[in-house]
Motif scaffolding. Structure first.
Motif, PDB file in Angstrom:
ATOM      1  N   PHE A   1     -10.262   1.349  -2.123  1.00  0.00           N
ATOM      2  CA  PHE A   1      -8.523   0.688  -1.919  1.00  0.00           C
ATOM      3  C   PHE A   1      -8.298   0.484  -0.631  1.00  0.00           C
ATOM      4  N   PRO A   2      -7.786  -0.255  -0.372  1.00  0.00           N
ATOM      5  CA  PRO A   2      -6.763   0.110   1.611  1.00  0.00           C
ATOM      6  C   PRO A   2      -5.931   0.720   1.441  1.00  0.00           C
ATOM      7  N   ARG A   3      -5.811   1.303   2.864  1.00  0.00           N
ATOM      8  CA  ARG A   3      -4.666   2.382   3.371  1.00  0.00           C
ATOM      9  C   ARG A   3      -3.407   1.818   2.868  1.00  0.00           C
ATOM     10  N   LEU A   4      -2.252   2.471   2.561  1.00  0.00           N
ATOM     11  CA  LEU A   4      -1.558   2.174   2.447  1.00  0.00           C
ATOM     12  C   LEU A   4      -0.166   2.215   3.387  1.00  0.00           C
ATOM     13  N   ARG A   5       0.866   1.408   4.038  1.00  0.00           N
ATOM     14  CA  ARG A   5       1.408   1.257   5.380  1.00  0.00           C
ATOM     15  C   ARG A   5       3.084   2.571   4.854  1.00  0.00           C
ATOM     16  N   VAL A   6       3.756   3.520   5.778  1.00  0.00           N
ATOM     17  CA  VAL A   6       4.416   4.065   5.494  1.00  0.00           C
ATOM     18  C   VAL A   6       5.437   3.899   4.991  1.00  0.00           C
ATOM     19  N   ASP A   7       6.121   2.659   4.210  1.00  0.00           N
ATOM     20  CA  ASP A   7       6.757   2.314   3.713  1.00  0.00           C
ATOM     21  C   ASP A   7       6.965   1.822   2.534  1.00  0.00           C
TER      22      ASP A   7
END
Lengths: 170, 358, 158
Positions: B321-327
């Motif tokens: 999985f790719p990294r999530l953004r903070v929001d």
């Protein structure tokens, strides 16, 4: 003096020492960290008394909750790394007075309480008993304060949501 | 059959026979400490190598294959390199807190080891508040991360620390709620009781749908709490150049790195204990013959197998999985995981009261 | 309806995540085709791609003749002064003076393999070779003379 007593004095010195450091630290972040250690020391004292449940709750609430929030708000301030200015002389005097009177007050209370030597047999504390007591409606039950606290928390949560909510732009 | 319980009892009796109880207890403390440190060192070496190998296999590569057969000594060589490096303390950093932070993270990881049951009767401290103790201690490690980020005097570290703090504080909620589902079903928060309650089947199978939901939420929340991809915003290499441990080098960096892998191991061990029965062999209800055959496999092997299966699952997540953004991260927690786990808790309570589980 | 959207969101998220995990899981279990090269072992069978650029070389034929007229177009085209051409004047059979190269100096340590010199060359004398094992212990070894000693320009190349 047994090993148990020595441990008690070590923990107490730790709590008091870190508490004094928390008050006298010149950097606000360091003060928060010393406060954290003081609170962990109190949790250790609960462990020493074999009240594991209260010790764990102490760590969860104070260390994991309140101190983390304090540190967060320090991070959001501008000059968190700077040294704080020296407090005024009058303030020092009055805080000394406050400390003295609080100490005298607690001493008096403890002195007049007249501790009877508790029965030395260790008591077994079951978690399910705590839960039962929390929700019991008998004379020594805690159902009313429990519910009142939960209402308070609910009100606080709704307040947070209201504050954080964006006003509708039309 | 040689079991770990037998060995510990043998050592205990031997020590108590030769010394007086206080010295015997101190000796046992020392032995446990040495065992824990050895376990940590081996786990660090094994898990890092496993991670690199799994990553390579998933990306159609070979992975480390130069140092030793199949690259087995690669991590040992890396450790040697880190030990020999200079541990720099940056100018303008808060020296005391900077040097203290890795130890706090490490000590928190070590304390978490205490209540885990590695095999039948092989547990350091069967504390009566097991699950609560674990969630209490795991909240300490965030302090170490915040401390490291602040003391480094580096804006990337501070950003990483703040992200990590927000992340851990919010994901603790859904991790806690999914742990509570098992507590509701078991009626006890002592880990040995939880393991014992799974003698006629693991909770994952006994509790069917609600427990499966809470297992999934637990795995997601735990991945976030250990700061691993896809939730590695705290140390995002490409944005924050390793976040809170940007300024750390040498052995202090190694401590952070080791603590990360130890935390993964502990989180997976707890997951295995709660949902997959800990050291309990695979039992099915009242099939006594089948259960008896399963008992022949030692309990420690069951425990290690389950834990490593969960660790593999987390590595699988990381390399897919790719990294999530903070929001996105906070949305996932507050808008999806938390409402679902609260609803799920209600469901589990109903299941437990009506006795709908097996 | 809100709840329907919500459940649909979750369903789609889980489905897409599982699709990704299926692919990586397939790679993990079918560990046959390796896309990376095992370099020192496969030195003999190295399979470099066609457009890989390792260094600039000058083409010489079997008579030790090249096609360089010494026009120094490559020297002018080079963005960072990698090439330096030293010319000399030869007197040919008809007694005319003719320009020819003496030394074609190539600084490998400055070269960025941008291919501009190859494009600039009017007679296709130089080309990019695929050799990439350039590491040496002395920097001066990287300054190379590209025309072989005793070589001369091919007949008919102007």
């Amino acid at each position: 003096m047994g090993a148990s007593k020595i441990i008690f004095y070590i923990i107490s010195t730790f709590i008091l020492g870190t508490g004094i450091l928390a008050v006298t630290a010149t950097k606000i972040f360091r003060a928060a960290i010393w406060l954290l250690f003081s609170l962990i020391g109190i949790a250790a004292l609960y462990f020493w008394m074999q009240l594991e449940f209260i010790a764990a709750v102490q760590i969860i609430v104070y260390v994991g909750g309140i101190v983390v929030l304090i540190i967060f708000s320090i991070f959001l301030t501008q000059k968190s790394g700077d040294e704080m200015p020296k407090p005024l002389q009058q303030r020092k005097l009055f805080s000394l007075f406050a400390v003295f009177f609080a100490f005298a007050f607690t001493y008096l209370l403890i002195h007049q309480y007249g501790f009877y030597s508790s029965n030395p047999q260790p008591f077994e504390l079951k978690i399910s008993d705590i839960g039962m007591q929390m929700l019991s409606t008998t004379e020594h039950g805690f159902i009313l304060p429990f519910e009142v606290v939960s209402m308070l928390l609910l009100a606080a949560m709704i307040g947070c949501i209201v504050i954080a909510m964006k006003a509708k732009t039309e | 059959m040689l079991s770990l319980e037998g060995i510990t009892n043998f050592i205990d009796e031997g020590l108590n026979a030769t010394f007086n109880p206080t010295i015997a207890l101190l000796c046992e403390f020392a032995i446990v400490g040495i065992c824990a440190i050895t376990l940590f060192a081996t786990l660090g070496l094994v898990l890092v190598l496993m991670e690199r190998k799994v990553a390579a296999f998933m990306q159609i590569r070979l992975g480390p294959n130069r140092v030793g057969p199949m690259g087995m000594f690669q991590t040992a060589a890396d450790t040697l390199k880190l030990v020999m490096k200079e541990g720099l303390t940056p100018d303008g950093a808060d020296k005391f807190l900077f040097n203290l932070a890795p130890f706090i993270v490490m000590i928190a990881a070590m304390l978490l080891l205490a209540p885990i049951a590695f095999a039948k009767g092989f547990q350091i401290w069967d504390i009566n508040i097991g699950v609560l103790y674990i969630s209490a201690i795991s909240s300490i490690s965030v302090i170490g991360i915040l401390m490291a980020g602040w003391a480094s005097n580096n804006k990337y570290s501070l950003l990483g620390a703040m992200r990590s703090g927000a992340q851990i504080v919010s994901y603790e909620l859904s991790a806690g709620l999914s742990i509570i589902t098992i507590v509701v079903l078991t009626g006890s928060i002592q880990l040995s009781d939880i393991v014992a309650s799974q003698e006629n089947g693991w909770w994952l199978f006994k509790g069917h749908i609600p427990v499966i939901i809470s297992f999934i939420i637990f795995i997601i929340a735990v991945t976030a709490e250990t700061n691993r991809a896809p939730f590695d915003l705290a140390e995002a290499e490409s944005e924050l150049t390793a976040g809170f441990h940007t300024e750390y080098s040498g052995m202090k960096f190694a401590l952070f790195f080791l603590a990360e892998y130890i935390n993964i191991f502990i989180a997976c061990a707890i997951g295995a204990t709660l949902f997959l029965g800990g050291w309990m062999p695979f039992h099915i209800g009242s099939w006594h013959a089948f259960n008896h055959i399963m008992d022949y496999i030692p309990s420690s092997l069951w425990f290690v197998g389950k834990t490593f299966f969960l660790i593999f699952l987390m590595m699988w997540f990381r390399w897919t999985f790719p990294r999530l953004r903070v929001d996105q991260l906070l949305n996932l927690e507050w808008k999806y995981l938390l409402p679902i786990s609260m609803f799920n808790l209600l469901l589990v309570t109903i299941v437990a009261i009506m006795g709908w589980h097996f | 309806m809100f709840l329907k959207e919500y459940i649909k969101d979750i369903y789609n998220a889980v489905k897409s995540l599982l699709t990704g995990m299926k692919l990586t899981g397939y790679y993990f279990t079918h560990h046959k085709e390796i896309i990376t090269e095992q370099y020192p072992e496969n030195r003999e069978t190295l399979n470099l791609s066609e457009r890989f650029r390792g260094e600039v070389v000058m083409i010489h034929d079997e008579n030790n003749e090249h096609a360089c007229t010494g026009c120094s177009a490559c020297e002018l085209a080079c963005p960072n002064g990698t090439i330096k051409i030293i010319n000399k004047f030869e007197i040919n059979a008809e007694g005319k003076k003719k320009k020819a190269i003496d030394t074609f100096i190539y600084h490998l340590e400055l070269c960025t393999m941008c291919n501009l010199c190859i494009v600039a060359c009017p007679t296709d004398t130089i080309k990019m070779a695929q050799n990439f094992e350039h590491s040496v212990y002395d920097r001066s070894l990287l300054t190379k003379k590209l025309n072989h000693s005793g070589s001369k320009i091919r007949e008919g190349v102007e």
